[in-house]
Design a protein around this motif. Sequence first.
Motif, PDB file in Angstrom:
ATOM      1  N   UNK A 126       0.833  -1.193   0.000  1.00  0.00           N
ATOM      2  CA  UNK A 126       0.000   0.000   0.000  1.00  0.00           C
ATOM      3  C   UNK A 126       0.874   1.253   0.000  1.00  0.00           C
ATOM      4  N   UNK A 127       0.363   2.305  -0.612  1.00  0.00           N
ATOM      5  CA  UNK A 127       1.132   3.544  -0.712  1.00  0.00           C
ATOM      6  C   UNK A 127       1.477   4.113   0.658  1.00  0.00           C
ATOM      7  N   UNK A 128       2.760   4.441   0.835  1.00  0.00           N
ATOM      8  CA  UNK A 128       3.262   5.104   2.032  1.00  0.00           C
ATOM      9  C   UNK A 128       3.014   4.315   3.311  1.00  0.00           C
ATOM     10  N   UNK A 129       3.034   2.982   3.187  1.00  0.00           N
ATOM     11  CA  UNK A 129       2.932   2.111   4.349  1.00  0.00           C
ATOM     12  C   UNK A 129       4.026   1.056   4.286  1.00  0.00           C
ATOM     13  N   UNK A 130       4.290   0.431   5.411  1.00  0.00           N
ATOM     14  CA  UNK A 130       5.381  -0.531   5.512  1.00  0.00           C
ATOM     15  C   UNK A 130       5.227  -1.723   4.559  1.00  0.00           C
ATOM     16  N   UNK A 131       6.280  -2.015   3.810  1.00  0.00           N
ATOM     17  CA  UNK A 131       6.352  -3.212   2.962  1.00  0.00           C
ATOM     18  C   UNK A 131       7.812  -3.597   2.808  1.00  0.00           C
ATOM     19  N   UNK A 132       8.155  -4.810   3.231  1.00  0.00           N
ATOM     20  CA  UNK A 132       9.534  -5.300   3.137  1.00  0.00           C
ATOM     21  C   UNK A 132       9.553  -6.643   2.437  1.00  0.00           C
ATOM     22  N   UNK A 133      10.540  -6.833   1.563  1.00  0.00           N
ATOM     23  CA  UNK A 133      10.727  -8.113   0.875  1.00  0.00           C
ATOM     24  C   UNK A 133      12.057  -8.717   1.293  1.00  0.00           C
ATOM     25  N   UNK A 134      12.021 -10.006   1.642  1.00  0.00           N
ATOM     26  CA  UNK A 134      13.237 -10.732   2.022  1.00  0.00           C
ATOM     27  C   UNK A 134      13.436 -11.874   1.040  1.00  0.00           C
ATOM     28  N   UNK A 135      14.516 -11.806   0.286  1.00  0.00           N
ATOM     29  CA  UNK A 135      14.860 -12.862  -0.663  1.00  0.00           C
ATOM     30  C   UNK A 135      16.254 -13.353  -0.306  1.00  0.00           C
TER      31      UNK A 135
ATOM     32  N   UNK B  75       9.988  -0.634   0.902  1.00  0.00           N
ATOM     33  CA  UNK B  75       9.289   0.230  -0.056  1.00  0.00           C
ATOM     34  C   UNK B  75       9.474   1.720   0.200  1.00  0.00           C
ATOM     35  N   UNK B  76       9.477   2.154   1.454  1.00  0.00           N
ATOM     36  CA  UNK B  76       9.492   3.587   1.734  1.00  0.00           C
ATOM     37  C   UNK B  76       9.954   3.850   3.169  1.00  0.00           C
ATOM     38  N   UNK B  77      10.024   5.119   3.590  1.00  0.00           N
ATOM     39  CA  UNK B  77      10.537   5.409   4.942  1.00  0.00           C
ATOM     40  C   UNK B  77       9.819   4.671   6.062  1.00  0.00           C
ATOM     41  N   UNK B  78       8.540   4.344   5.869  1.00  0.00           N
ATOM     42  CA  UNK B  78       7.773   3.672   6.914  1.00  0.00           C
ATOM     43  C   UNK B  78       8.140   2.194   7.045  1.00  0.00           C
ATOM     44  N   UNK B  79       9.074   1.736   6.216  1.00  0.00           N
ATOM     45  CA  UNK B  79       9.558   0.353   6.276  1.00  0.00           C
ATOM     46  C   UNK B  79      10.870   0.234   7.046  1.00  0.00           C
ATOM     47  N   UNK B  80      11.386   1.354   7.558  1.00  0.00           N
ATOM     48  CA  UNK B  80      12.746   1.372   8.103  1.00  0.00           C
ATOM     49  C   UNK B  80      12.949   0.413   9.269  1.00  0.00           C
ATOM     50  N   UNK B  81      12.068   0.474  10.275  1.00  0.00           N
ATOM     51  CA  UNK B  81      12.232  -0.413  11.436  1.00  0.00           C
ATOM     52  C   UNK B  81      12.229  -1.874  10.987  1.00  0.00           C
ATOM     53  N   UNK B  82      11.286  -2.207  10.140  1.00  0.00           N
ATOM     54  CA  UNK B  82      11.113  -3.591   9.700  1.00  0.00           C
ATOM     55  C   UNK B  82      12.294  -4.084   8.883  1.00  0.00           C
ATOM     56  N   UNK B  83      12.790  -3.258   7.981  1.00  0.00           N
ATOM     57  CA  UNK B  83      13.902  -3.712   7.136  1.00  0.00           C
ATOM     58  C   UNK B  83      15.161  -3.909   7.974  1.00  0.00           C
ATOM     59  N   UNK B  84      15.407  -3.016   8.934  1.00  0.00           N
ATOM     60  CA  UNK B  84      16.609  -3.143   9.768  1.00  0.00           C
ATOM     61  C   UNK B  84      16.553  -4.421  10.601  1.00  0.00           C
ATOM     62  N   UNK B  85      15.390  -4.717  11.175  1.00  0.00           N
ATOM     63  CA  UNK B  85      15.267  -5.918  11.998  1.00  0.00           C
ATOM     64  C   UNK B  85      15.289  -7.183  11.153  1.00  0.00           C
ATOM     65  N   UNK B  86      14.771  -7.107   9.935  1.00  0.00           N
ATOM     66  CA  UNK B  86      14.880  -8.252   9.032  1.00  0.00           C
ATOM     67  C   UNK B  86      16.325  -8.498   8.618  1.00  0.00           C
ATOM     68  N   UNK B  87      17.092  -7.436   8.466  1.00  0.00           N
ATOM     69  CA  UNK B  87      18.504  -7.596   8.143  1.00  0.00           C
ATOM     70  C   UNK B  87      19.239  -8.297   9.282  1.00  0.00           C
ATOM     71  N   UNK B  88      18.946  -7.895  10.517  1.00  0.00           N
ATOM     72  CA  UNK B  88      19.566  -8.535  11.679  1.00  0.00           C
ATOM     73  C   UNK B  88      19.250 -10.028  11.682  1.00  0.00           C
ATOM     74  N   UNK B  89      18.013 -10.352  11.384  1.00  0.00           N
ATOM     75  CA  UNK B  89      17.586 -11.752  11.365  1.00  0.00           C
ATOM     76  C   UNK B  89      18.302 -12.528  10.265  1.00  0.00           C
ATOM     77  N   UNK B  90      18.478 -11.920   9.094  1.00  0.00           N
ATOM     78  CA  UNK B  90      19.160 -12.603   7.995  1.00  0.00           C
ATOM     79  C   UNK B  90      20.657 -12.762   8.262  1.00  0.00           C
ATOM     80  N   UNK B  91      21.226 -11.868   9.052  1.00  0.00           N
ATOM     81  CA  UNK B  91      22.633 -12.024   9.441  1.00  0.00           C
ATOM     82  C   UNK B  91      22.781 -13.235  10.351  1.00  0.00           C
TER      83      UNK B  91
END
Length: 366
Positions: A252-261, A268-284
């Motif tokens: 959705x526009x201007x809402x959190x969206x993260x893809x992990x491959x 997708x946008x600034x509202x995804x920041x918390x989620x993407x950072x924590x997903x990166x930690x998990x993938x590490x």
Amino acid sequence: MSKKSKKFRVLKWIGLTLITLILLIVGFGVWFMSLIPSSDKTIKNTTVNDLTYLTKNRILKDRGKILTVVTSIDSMGISGKSTGYELTELSRAYYVFEANGFEVDVASPKGGKAPVVIDDLGPFDYAFLKDEKAKSKINNTLKLTDIKADDYEAIYFVGGKGAMFDFPNNKSIHKIVKNMYENNKVVGAICHGPAALVNVTLNNGLPLIKGKTISSFTNKEELLLIADAKTIFPFLLQDKITAQGANFNEGEMYLNKVSVDKNLVTGQNPWSTWSIAENMIQQIGYKPKTRKITDEENAINVLLQYHKYGKSKAKEMITTMYNNNKPMNRVLFAEHSIVSVMKGEIGDFYNLLGLISFAKKVQENN
């Protein structure tokens, strides 16, 4: 009745109609503003020491370093409009990485002080601006040509419209990303940050993103805010990603969206920041440290619920959140009601106004 008298009556009717419309507009404005809580001015005084996420139950283990990369571009091509990296996309990820035991470096194509866009700030962002260690890093960014990929466990490309101009064709970015990705290190990018990935070619001769699931700032988000984006930017990011064979994952526009491959994490946008950072930690390979969800994130979750299941389900979520003392940023609801008007979706506008009013009532009753 004389022509003069008729003309007077018409002018009087027009005048009364205009006055009525003005009063209605003013009345609506007053009512609308009453739904939005006054900003908490004390938030601006937040320092790192006030952030319990960072100060309590610290992870003291040295888990290595994460490289964050910001743009060096301060204007949007021929438009001349100012730009830079988005502060919130750096500051929030920066503290997630630090809280999870990583040292964070900041680099840019040119090195030195990088241009920044500052808006929609919360406690972590205000703390970041007062953090002497963080300020030193953003005022003296490392130059990408001096970076050694082997020194880092992950790389994170911060968004900001400037990234569209100096990320895609940067040879140092290509080299670092290829090295880290092919050595199974995590590569993350948010909003316009995935512009760093579009021209990376792997050892097998294929584009890095071919066949991968990718999220980034979308065409709809770009064009709603900048109608002439196609002439300002070298390309629209979604178009470029799709053209290189990626599976574009649009939320959705201007809402959190993260893809992990696998080891590729995109948002997708600034509202995804918390989620993407924590997903990166998990993938590490680590479980992210527990963090209190922000009022903005709670509002985002309600909006996602609304778009997926409708107004009734969104109201149920609002009630549950307030009953469990979970704060909610109603300003975000108001911003999305304005977006709905810009999109010409008047039904959504009225529904979102209803959610703001409902949220206010539930909060006042708790």
